[in-house]
Motif scaffolding. Structure first.
Motif, mmCIF file in Angstrom:
data_model
loop_
_atom_site.group_PDB
_atom_site.id
_atom_site.type_symbol
_atom_site.label_atom_id
_atom_site.label_comp_id
_atom_site.label_asym_id
_atom_site.label_seq_id
_atom_site.Cartn_x
_atom_site.Cartn_y
_atom_site.Cartn_z
ATOM 1 N N ASN A 185 3.500 7.825 -16.035
ATOM 2 C CA ASN A 185 2.244 8.073 -16.619
ATOM 3 C C ASN A 185 1.523 7.131 -16.296
ATOM 4 N N GLU A 186 0.498 7.662 -16.304
ATOM 5 C CA GLU A 186 -0.959 7.262 -15.307
ATOM 6 C C GLU A 186 -0.927 4.972 -16.017
ATOM 7 N N LYS A 187 -1.056 4.890 -16.945
ATOM 8 C CA LYS A 187 -0.657 3.560 -18.011
ATOM 9 C C LYS A 187 0.584 2.173 -16.739
ATOM 10 N N ALA A 188 1.419 3.510 -16.625
ATOM 11 C CA ALA A 188 2.619 2.656 -15.867
ATOM 12 C C ALA A 188 2.416 2.392 -15.098
ATOM 13 N N ILE A 189 1.777 3.690 -14.413
ATOM 14 C CA ILE A 189 1.330 3.670 -12.260
ATOM 15 C C ILE A 189 0.641 1.835 -12.995
ATOM 16 N N ALA A 190 -0.834 2.220 -13.681
ATOM 17 C CA ALA A 190 -1.542 1.043 -13.181
ATOM 18 C C ALA A 190 -0.852 0.179 -13.965
ATOM 19 N N SER A 191 -0.023 0.199 -14.485
ATOM 20 C CA SER A 191 0.483 -1.613 -15.100
ATOM 21 C C SER A 191 0.914 -2.253 -13.360
ATOM 22 N N ALA A 192 2.191 -1.565 -12.925
ATOM 23 C CA ALA A 192 2.602 -1.484 -11.900
ATOM 24 C C ALA A 192 2.265 -2.217 -10.477
ATOM 25 N N ASN A 193 0.373 -1.588 -10.093
ATOM 26 C CA ASN A 193 0.035 -1.701 -8.842
ATOM 27 C C ASN A 193 -0.679 -3.069 -9.706
ATOM 28 N N ASP A 194 -0.777 -3.733 -10.728
ATOM 29 C CA ASP A 194 -1.228 -4.736 -11.153
ATOM 30 C C ASP A 194 -0.409 -5.406 -10.795
ATOM 31 N N ASN B 272 0.563 -0.724 0.062
ATOM 32 C CA ASN B 272 0.199 0.106 -0.376
ATOM 33 C C ASN B 272 1.161 1.307 0.078
ATOM 34 N N ALA B 273 1.995 1.153 0.727
ATOM 35 C CA ALA B 273 2.854 2.225 1.278
ATOM 36 C C ALA B 273 3.167 2.685 -0.189
ATOM 37 N N VAL B 274 4.366 1.395 -1.117
ATOM 38 C CA VAL B 274 4.195 1.636 -2.315
ATOM 39 C C VAL B 274 4.114 2.168 -3.781
ATOM 40 N N SER B 275 2.590 2.528 -3.371
ATOM 41 C CA SER B 275 1.129 2.079 -4.178
ATOM 42 C C SER B 275 1.144 3.771 -3.884
ATOM 43 N N THR B 276 1.635 4.578 -2.586
ATOM 44 C CA THR B 276 1.057 5.882 -2.705
ATOM 45 C C THR B 276 2.112 6.162 -3.315
ATOM 46 N N ALA B 277 3.434 5.853 -3.172
ATOM 47 C CA ALA B 277 4.036 6.856 -3.158
ATOM 48 C C ALA B 277 4.451 6.596 -4.423
ATOM 49 N N LEU B 278 4.029 5.617 -5.689
ATOM 50 C CA LEU B 278 3.863 5.736 -6.886
ATOM 51 C C LEU B 278 3.328 6.740 -7.748
ATOM 52 N N SER B 279 2.204 6.607 -6.841
ATOM 53 C CA SER B 279 0.658 7.908 -7.554
ATOM 54 C C SER B 279 1.506 9.217 -7.421
ATOM 55 N N GLU B 280 2.596 9.808 -5.777
ATOM 56 C CA GLU B 280 2.969 10.664 -5.866
ATOM 57 C C GLU B 280 4.219 11.321 -7.322
ATOM 58 N N LEU C 244 14.987 -12.933 -7.662
ATOM 59 C CA LEU C 244 14.904 -11.785 -7.764
ATOM 60 C C LEU C 244 13.450 -11.576 -8.913
ATOM 61 N N HIS C 245 12.684 -10.472 -9.015
ATOM 62 C CA HIS C 245 11.661 -10.392 -10.057
ATOM 63 C C HIS C 245 11.618 -8.881 -10.089
ATOM 64 N N SER C 246 11.689 -8.091 -11.155
ATOM 65 C CA SER C 246 11.400 -7.111 -11.899
ATOM 66 C C SER C 246 10.134 -6.651 -12.388
ATOM 67 N N PHE C 247 9.248 -5.560 -12.054
ATOM 68 C CA PHE C 247 8.217 -5.379 -12.896
ATOM 69 C C PHE C 247 9.313 -5.069 -14.540
ATOM 70 N N SER C 248 10.072 -4.240 -14.271
ATOM 71 C CA SER C 248 10.227 -4.259 -16.117
ATOM 72 C C SER C 248 11.877 -3.952 -16.524
ATOM 73 N N SER C 249 12.445 -5.312 -17.088
ATOM 74 C CA SER C 249 14.290 -5.124 -17.380
ATOM 75 C C SER C 249 14.602 -3.596 -17.640
ATOM 76 N N CYS C 250 14.302 -2.555 -17.599
ATOM 77 C CA CYS C 250 14.194 -0.972 -17.578
ATOM 78 C C CYS C 250 14.005 -0.127 -16.466
ATOM 79 N N LEU C 251 14.490 1.053 -16.995
ATOM 80 C CA LEU C 251 13.370 2.460 -16.042
ATOM 81 C C LEU C 251 12.514 2.637 -17.371
ATOM 82 N N GLU C 252 11.422 3.111 -16.523
ATOM 83 C CA GLU C 252 9.619 3.717 -16.720
ATOM 84 C C GLU C 252 9.869 4.996 -16.473
ATOM 85 N N LYS C 253 9.271 5.935 -17.610
ATOM 86 C CA LYS C 253 8.800 6.817 -17.764
ATOM 87 C C LYS C 253 7.717 6.802 -16.438
#
Length: 741
Positions: free
Chosen positions: A377-386, A342-350, A366-375
């Motif tokens: 935006n709303e779509k990336a944040i929603a994907s990260a939460n999922d 929950n805290a990471v999700s709130t931090a992403l929204s900020e 080890l598991h990564s959300f992405s293989s590189c740094l993501e810009k």
């Protein structure tokens, strides 16, 4: 804390036996006690300094002066009930200096619920504020005195011990065998950090007393006194922002203010004491305070502190490239991992447009959300939460080195943003020293573009000093949550403090004027909008009148901040920074295994009464009458009149628990403990297991089948006799073994 709340509830029910003068009804348990254990604990946990009668024998409960002639109650209470004591007097003194508040509290209670012919233990519980650190306690009961003292850890454990903490930042002290009707006078001292938000400093002290600690108004006068002093350390105007209690300004002299509240009140305070102020600062500003060393024992160099306010100039915040590194080992199962998510999700929204982010989870893999740094935006944040909902699963062991290296590799491509790593873990690993060396090498190789590493510890199994050291080397921030309910709020506060950087790569030009200049932390951290820069250290030589601090703004332009040097005498720098210095020096001593540093920590701890990992806090019980009569004895001789010593335990964090991490034990928090079986079930389980060990062999079973009747009868009689002896031992220990207070 459910057990504590239940004991207080039992105590409130037991106090119905009291017949108070004036015919007032006895206190009732708060409404809503049946709504669940969490609600009960929240209602009955102390939110102000409290004293409780520890009652094992309900027959002792009665008014000291006027017997109630209630029916006698047989039996004993195990665990004991806790009856809140009525308070006669309260005196609170708060001294605010720089970013720290020194608090002294004096209170008087009376044992109103035990008849004068009986005795019981009295337990004092004092909740402290933000990052509270106990400095000492003095309690007087009749002609007996109890004083805490910080001493060097002794080789042999004391026979007399008592619990020194009820939960994190809640000091606990038990006074043995207090006579009914006696007064208990306690003075407790602690230090805590001021909260900083939007240019405003706030001191917040738990001061909410329940109604049932109010004595009868016609019998006792309730005196309430609050003293407050503010020493901002700047030659600038101090602006008052608000207070919870009515305070009268007594004096104002430049940046020093004093206030007083003193009155006879009808009821004790039902709200926390808060006081807010700000120091006028249109832009980045600060100063250097220097003070001659008070002690020549552990360091003969003088003390300095650097204090820089972020100001209200709306400086631009650095663009961020953020990697969250989250421990998802099996020990994080349940609320800890859920709160972190929950805290990471709130931090992403900020995060804002132009920032970059990634998320790494680790256990044995080890598991990564992405293989590189993501810009961002709303779509990336929603994907990260999922992705977090699907991948934040607690299982496996703990490996910190691999994900930390992966995060640093990801951030190597962040050229137009400030690289930051936020590591959250609840475990302790074997290669912690190697991790510190890896971080230091990365910092040296990449220089000013090295990633800032902020660390966060969850619970008691992680090595807080390892995490503090990594943050110090990585120019980041360290924080920890020792209670499950505070995880989310503390992570967000920690993230905001570390991520809102406005000045980076700060350096001080004082080294050219001094013979020796040493900062307590490994490196000078960046300046954030969410907290002032406040560091201390030691020096030799003579400071010039002004010193210039340089750094870089978000647009990579250089900024210079002129710091005026002030020689101060009215602000004890050694005391203000003692807890911070001890924590940093302990982390250095752990990393280097330097015995000389350990000795330095011990001397600093004893001199400032701040507990460390290498010292202990003991309680000295002294008979005041005997102490006055005893003449001074030759050195080396002991006598019966020497103070009795009790060691307080539970006050230190330790250096992590690698065994618990390897076994994947659930995260240990101060507000949780594993379920315990009743003693009789433990005994029964032990007896049954021993019998089963003897009878589980198939050969033994076959032998029993071939016995004749006489042997079977004899064996049955022997087993019956052994069973009777076992039951007698079990019942004797459970029913007649006494009770622990």
């Amino acid at each position: 804390m459910e057990d504590f709340a239940r004991a207080v509830e039992d105590g409130l029910k037991l106090s119905k036996r009291l017949v108070l003068p004036g015919g007032l009804p006895p206190p009732r348990p708060p409404a809503g006690m049946e709504r669940g254990p969490d609600a009960a604990a929240a209602l009955l946990l102390p939110a102000a300094p409290m004293a409780y009668a520890v009652v094992s024998d309900p027959g002792a409960v009665d008014t000291p002066d006027v017997p109630s002639y209630q029916p006698y109650v047989y039996g004993r209470l195990d665990p004991p009930a806790l009856i809140p004591l009525q308070m006669k007097e309260i005196d609170l003194a708060v001294d605010c200096a720089l970013d720290t508040a020194a608090v002294t509290l004096r209170a008087r209670w009376w044992l109103h619920c035990i008849t004068r012919s009986r005795e019981c233990d009295v337990r004092l519980v004092v909740p402290m504020g933000e990052q509270g650190s106990i400095l000492g306690a003095e309690v007087t009961v009749g002609r007996m005195s109890y004083n805490t003292q910080v001493t060097e850890v002794e080789d042999q454990t004391m026979e007399n011990t008592m619990k020194g903490i009820l939960k994190p930042h809640m000091f606990c002290l038990t006074i043995p065998q207090v006579e009914g009707g006696a007064d208990i006078v306690a003075t407790v001292r602690w230090s805590q950090k001021l909260h900083y938000d939007n240019g405003r400093f706030t001191v917040d002290i738990p001061f909410r007393f329940p109604y049932y600690v109010n004595p009868l108004p016609k019998v006792f006068m309730k005196r309430e006194k609050i003293q407050l002093t503010v020493n901002s350390g700047f030659s600038k105007e101090v602006l008052l922002q608000g207070t919870s209690h009515s305070l009268k300004e007594k004096a104002r002299q430049g940046d020093k203010l004093s206030f007083l509240h003193e009155a006879v009140v009808e009821n004790w305070s039902n709200k926390d004491f808060t006081f807010s102020y700000s120091v006028y600062s249109g832009d980045l500003s600060g100063g250097i305070h220097v003070q001659p060393s008070i002690s020549q024992d552990y360091d003969d160099r003088d003390t300095f502190s650097i204090f820089i306010l972020p100001g209200s100039g709306n400086r631009k915040v650095f663009k961020k490239a953020v990697v969250f590194v989250v421990d998802t080992s099996g020990s994080m199962k349940g609320k800890p991992l859920e709160n972190v998510k929950n805290a990471v999700s709130t931090a992403l929204s900020e995060l804002v447009q132009g920032d970059y982010f990634n998320i790494i989870t680790f256990n044995e893999e080890l598991h990564s959300f992405s293989s590189c740094l993501e810009k961002v935006n709303e779509k990336a944040i929603a994907s990260a939460n999922d992705w977090m909902n699907a991948n934040f699963v607690a299982e496996g062991g703990t490996d910190i080195m691999h994900p930390l290296n992966e995060a640093m590799a990801l951030l190597s491509s962040a050229h137009d943003a400030l690289p930051q790593i936020f590591l959250m873990t609840d475990g302790s690993v074997d290669d912690e020293h190697d991790i510190c060396q890896t971080v230091k090498n990365e910092l040296l190789s990449r220089g000013s573009k090295s990633p800032r590493i902020s660390t966060f510890g969850l619970g008691l199994y992680c090595n807080h000093y390892f995490l503090r050291m990594v943050a110090s080397i990585g120019k980041g921030h360290f924080d920890a949550a020792l209670e499950t309910g505070s995880i989310e709020s503390r992570i967000l506060k920690w993230f905001r403090k570390a991520s809102n950087t406005i000045v980076a790569n700060i350096s001080i030009d004082a080294t050219g004027h001094l013979n020796d200049f040493e900062v307590d932390s490994e490196y000078i951290p960046d300046i954030s909008t969410q907290c002032p820069l406040c560091i201390s250290g030691k020096y030799q030589g003579k400071f010039p009148e002004t010193v210039v601090a340089t750094g870089y703004l978000a647009d990579m332009t250089e900024i210079s901040i002129e710091l005026k040097v002030q020689h101060i005498t009215d602000m004890p720098l050694d005391n203000i920074f003692a807890a911070q210095q001890i924590a940093l020096l302990t982390a250095k001593a752990w990393l280097s295994a330097d015995k000389q540093l350990e000795r330095k920590v011990i001397k600093l701890s004893i001199e400032n009464s701040v507990l460390s990992e290498y010292t202990s806090m003991v309680v000295l019980q002294t008979n005041l009458d005997a102490a006055q009569k005893v003449k001074q004895k030759p050195k080396g001789r002991t006598g019966a009149n020497e103070p009795l010593r009790f060691q307080l335990h539970g006050l230190k964090l330790g250096f992590g628990d690698k065994a618990a991490t390897r076994e994947n034990l659930l995260t240990a928090f101060g507000d949780e403990k594993p379920l315990e079986m009743l003693k009789i079930f433990k005994k029964a389980g032990g007896c049954c297991s021993r019998v089963a060990d003897c009878l589980c062999c198939m050969c033994c079973i076959k032998a029993c089948n071939r016995m004749n009747d006489q042997c079977a009868i004899l064996l049955a009689q022997v087993c019956a006799a052994l069973s009777c002896l076992g039951c007698y031992e079990c019942c004797a220990e459970v029913c007649c073994g006494g009770s622990e207070s």
